[in-house]
Every structure is written in structure tokens, then in C-alpha cells.
Write a protein that holds these residues in place. Structure first.
Motif, PDB file in Angstrom:
ATOM      1  N   ALA A 116      -7.936   2.863   8.379  1.00  0.00           N
ATOM      2  CA  ALA A 116      -7.355   2.199   9.544  1.00  0.00           C
ATOM      3  C   ALA A 116      -7.808   2.844  10.847  1.00  0.00           C
ATOM      4  O   ALA A 116      -8.024   2.171  11.857  1.00  0.00           O
ATOM      5  N   LEU A 138      -8.085 -10.968  10.295  1.00  0.00           N
ATOM      6  CA  LEU A 138      -7.014 -10.176   9.712  1.00  0.00           C
ATOM      7  C   LEU A 138      -5.879 -11.066   9.245  1.00  0.00           C
ATOM      8  O   LEU A 138      -5.789 -12.247   9.610  1.00  0.00           O
ATOM      9  N   LEU A 167      -4.261  -1.316  12.503  1.00  0.00           N
ATOM     10  CA  LEU A 167      -4.743  -1.785  11.207  1.00  0.00           C
ATOM     11  C   LEU A 167      -3.947  -1.152  10.070  1.00  0.00           C
ATOM     12  O   LEU A 167      -3.367  -0.081  10.213  1.00  0.00           O
TER      13      LEU A 167
END
Length: 477
Positions: A116, A138, A167
Motif C-alpha cells: 500500500a 480500485l 490503499l
């Protein structure tokens, strides 16, 4: 000369999410067409189950998937191609350039966020192969341009980076701990309809021998893996990544549906490849033992005093290589490597191709009918050789090993990686992507063998090449 058998299209659907690809058919197909990009949906599809049945709480995967699905992304690729009514004929394309039109091919696949902080996304090489533009959508609906970090066609692993905050990444599990019967869940973007979840069990581990798919150590599962799932996540019940979905088997073709034979690249392999791509500027550097071998048939088994016809018998040991340093000799039969059974030369090559430079390898061999263990350390395998290093008549050309998918399809030899315009090699008829399958300089099967065959340069040099499906003998002047 006998014509080389035409490479048939496989029925192994290995490119779910890649471009429409023509591959090799022999009961398997790799890769298959992705779904049209217009079919994208942003909302994850997870079945709704009652909370209680018969007064008892019903087990559900939903809590685990709530943590997993944000880390699985849709991968959208665009490739610009020039289309002419004259096909690939170079003369007519030059004569009538105004009739050539640009067309954009689009396809969809899947990917998994594995870091991430850095924004690293793992997917399949065939998903992004040849793409001019790659974007990632996403689970929350954001679409971002992805930067290509690197890829390894021989293991079908690719790495991208996306510049985004907030993320979610999946932790990588130890895939070597997987057992047949363990429950797994596949998450991806099949047919471009949106994020979808399927479940099943691990049907087999360490699966190999699937033609046309490069180096192999697959997890086999009966969780549905369909076109568009390529590059998606295979997770355990703890929500940890155990594999990257890459292929499914259907003898009637990928679009015929799932029949419960899916394959995923284990995270142990994907982690190794990802580390090399990051450390080596987007490429993978493989180790080699420095030997050539052939299958042990019944006649050889009897001659060598073996109880069964299996193993790889060494036919050549390259001086200065790892095998030579370990004391491997021509005639040795390799039956296992690091405890892994070796049934034939393809199994030995597959094992070797999955190891890193510097890996220590214990070989179980039979020499003169007696068991022997030899230990060696893999040395770096050259990625290519320049023609001038081999023979002046090859000046201007460079040679590389064949992609492993072509070896799995039955080819052996080396590929012409490049040919300089106006060079001696070009004047002698060599062209980029020619496959050199034989030479009067000596026998060879791969790049190290090709290099070794020029130890003594022949007075007259003839290369037998394969161009498309046609063979030709070229005299190197």
C-alpha cells in the motif's frame, strides 16, 4: 527436411484479461480473450446469506472478504495497432500508407495490491503484454494510470505501481504451507462484469507439465477462474494472498465456461519474481547449472542400469559452469533436485528456471548405476550473446534464449533477439525473431549450448532457422 509441427492453439485459458491472444492448442489454451472493456461494473458481487439458519449462526466469508476486496483491482489496457487491408505485406503497406488505419484494442484483467505504501500491484504478464496504456480501477471506483515496473514472461508475473493514497494491500502468505483440501477464495474481474468472488479448495500443489505456460509450479483449485480473472487474488480463509490467478483448463476453450480446473501462481514464486523486478530494473536474472540433458527412455534405462525409465541424463557439461564445478559428468542421470523428483529433462529445466542466482542445489544422481549426491550453486545465466562473441559471420545479430512457453510447446534452440540494419548478419538473411533450431557448428538446445557450439568455428557456417511456420537454411558468409 521434415516440416516442423505447427504450434497448435492450446485450450488452457491463461490470459483472462490479456489481449486476444493466439496460443497453442493441444488440449490447453493460453491465453484467452478478455471481456470487452464496456462491461465494467464497479460494485463487488458477493452473495447475501441469511444470518441464522435453524437457530444457529451461519458461517460467512463476508467479514474476511470485506478486508480482501479493496486490495483487488481491475486492470484496463489499451494497445494501438495499425491495420492495413494488405495485412502485413511490407511493400503494399509502404505503397499505400494512407490506407493504414490506427485501431485501439482494449481488454480487461485483474490485479492485486501487495504494498500500500509503495503502490505496488501484481498481475499477470499476459494481462499487460504489449499495452501502450494501463490503468487500474480500485474497488472504491477510483481509476488511476499505472506505471510499468517490470515483468517476467516465463513465469507470467508482472509488477505495476499506482500513485494513490489510502490503499489496502493483501498480506502474502507462505504458499508452501498449502495442503490439498485447504479452502481458498478467488477474487477478480471475470468477463469485465465487475469484482466477483468464487470459492473452492486446493486441488493440487506444485502442478507443472502444462504445455505453453513457461516455468510452472501452480496451485490447482476448483474455485471458478474465468476470462478476466487473470492477475486476481487467490486467498486463504484468513484473507492472505496465496496465489495470483492465471489460468483455467477447458478442452472446449476458455469461453465455454469453468469446469473446476483453475491454476494460480503461488505467492512464494510471485514474491521472488517481484523482488527481482524491483532490484534489477524490471528484469529477472536466472541461475543456470550449465548442462544439457535428455530424457531417459527404456533403452537408456537398461543401458544405464536403472530400474525404471525416468530422469534426465546429462549429455553435455559446459566448462566453467556450476555443474562442472560440482563434478557432474556426461552420462550422469539426475533423478531429483533438492528432493524434488525429476522425471525428464523438461522437469529439470522447469526446476532450474524457478531458482535464483546463488541457490544451492543438491542433485541426486546415478553414475554407473550407483547413487551419488552432488551439490552446486547456480550461476548467473547470460540473457543474450552478441554475434561477434560467437563468430564474425554473425556480426550485427544478438541471440537470446527462447521464451519458455515456446519450449513447453516443443521447440528448442535460440531466438534472434535483434539484427542491426546494414549488418553482416542482415546481409546473410537473419531477421529479428527468427528461431535458430540447428547449426553445423554443433548441437545445442538453448543459449548456453549455442555459445558452447562455437568453441571451434566451422569453415562454413549454416544456420537452420524457423520463421513463422517455415524452415530455411542460411549460409553465413
Amino acid at each position: 527436411m521434415r516440416p516442423l509441427p505447427t504450434l497448435l492453439t492450446l485450450s488452457l485459458a491463461a490470459a483472462f484479461g490479456g489481449f486476444a491472444a493466439t496460443a497453442i492448442r493441444d488440449g490447453l489454451e493460453a491465453p484467452a480473450q478478455a471481456a470487452p472493456a464496456s462491461a465494467v461494473a464497479a460494485t463487488p458481487t458477493v452473495a447475501t446469506l441469511p444470518a441464522v439458519v435453524g437457530g444457529q449462526p451461519l458461517p460467512s466469508l463476508a467479514p474476511m472478504l470485506a478486508k480482501v476486496t479493496p486490495a483487488v483491482v481491475s486492470v484496463h489496457t489499451k494497445q494501438r495497432v495499425n491495420v492495413s487491408p494488405f495485412g502485413s505485406d511490407p511493400m503494399f503497406r509502404r505503397m499505400f500508407p494512407e490506407l493504414t488505419q490506427e485501431r485501439i484494442n482494449e481488454s480487461l484483467g485483474s490485479g492485486v495490491i501487495v504494498d500500500a505504501k509503495q503502490g505496488f500491484v501484481l498481475t499477470n504478464h499476459h494481462v499487460i503484454e504489449g499495452a501502450d496504456e494501463v490503468s487500474v480501477t480500485l474497488a472504491d471506483g477510483r481509476t488511476l494510470k499505472a506505471d510499468f515496473v517490470g515483468s517476467d514472461p516465463d513465469t507470467d508475473v508482472a509488477l505495476m505501481r499506482i500513485p494513490a493514497q489510502g490503499l489496502t494491500a493483501l498480506p502474502l502468505a507462505d504458499s508452501s504451507a498449502l495442503r490439498v483440501g485447504d479452502f481458498v477464495v478467488a477474487v477478480g474481474n471475470p468477463f469485465g462484469i465487475g469484482q466477483t468472488v468464487t470459492s473452492g479448495i486446493v486441488s493440487a500443489v506444485g502442478r507443472s507439465g502444462l504445455r505453453g505456460l513457461g516455468f510452472q509450479n501452480f496451485i490447482q483449485t476448483d474455485a471458478s477462474i474465468n476470462p478476466g480473472n487473470s492477475g486476481g487474488a487467490l486467498v486463504n480463509l484468513n484473507g492472505e494472498l496465496v496465489g495470483i490467478n492465471t489460468a483455467s483448463f477447458n478442452p472446449r476453450g476458455s469461453m465455454a465456461g469453468n469446469i473446476g480446473l483453475g491454476f494460480a501462481i503461488p505467492t512464494s514464486l510471485a514474491r521472488n519474481i517481484m523482488g527481482q523486478l524491483i532490484a534489477n530494473n524490471g528484469v529477472v536474472i536466472r541461475g543456470t547449472m550449465g548442462l544439457e540433458s535428455q530424457d531417459v527412455d527404456a533403452r537408456l534405462a537398461q543401458a544405464l542400469g536403472l530400474p525404471e525409465a525416468r530422469g534426465a541424463v546429462v549429455t553435455q557439461v559446459f566448462s566453467g559452469g556450476a555443474a562442472a564445478a560440482a563434478g557432474v559428468k556426461v552420462g550422469d542421470v539426475i533423478l531429483a533436485a533438492n528432493g524434488e523428483r525429476i522425471d525428464d529433462r523438461d522437469a529439470l529445466r522447469n526446476f532450474e528456471g524457478l531458482q535464483s542466482v546463488g541457490s544451492r542445489i543438491a542433485l541426486d544422481v546415478r553414475r554407473d548405476g550407483k547413487p551419488l549426491t552432488l551439490t552446486t550453486t547456480l550461476r548467473e545465466q547470460p540473457r543474450s550473446y552478441v554475434g561477434t562473441e560467437l563468430d564474425p559471420r554473425l556480426t550485427g545479430a544478438s541471440f537470446a534464449d527462447l521464451p519458455e512457453r515456446l519450449r513447453q510447446a516443443g521447440l528448442s534452440g535460440v531466438m534472434v533477439d535483434s539484427v542491426a540494419r546494414g549488418s553482416r548478419a542482415e546481409a546473410n538473411g537473419l531477421r529479428k525473431d527468427d528461431v535458430v533450431i540447428a547449426s553445423n557448428a554443433g548441437n545445442f538446445e538453448d543459449l548456453p549450448g549455442f555459445r558452447a557450439s562455437f568453441t571451434q568455428r566451422p569453415a562454413q557456417l549454416v544456420l537452420r532457422i524457423l520463421r513463422g511456420n517455415r524452415r530455411a537454411d542460411l549460409l553465413m558468409q
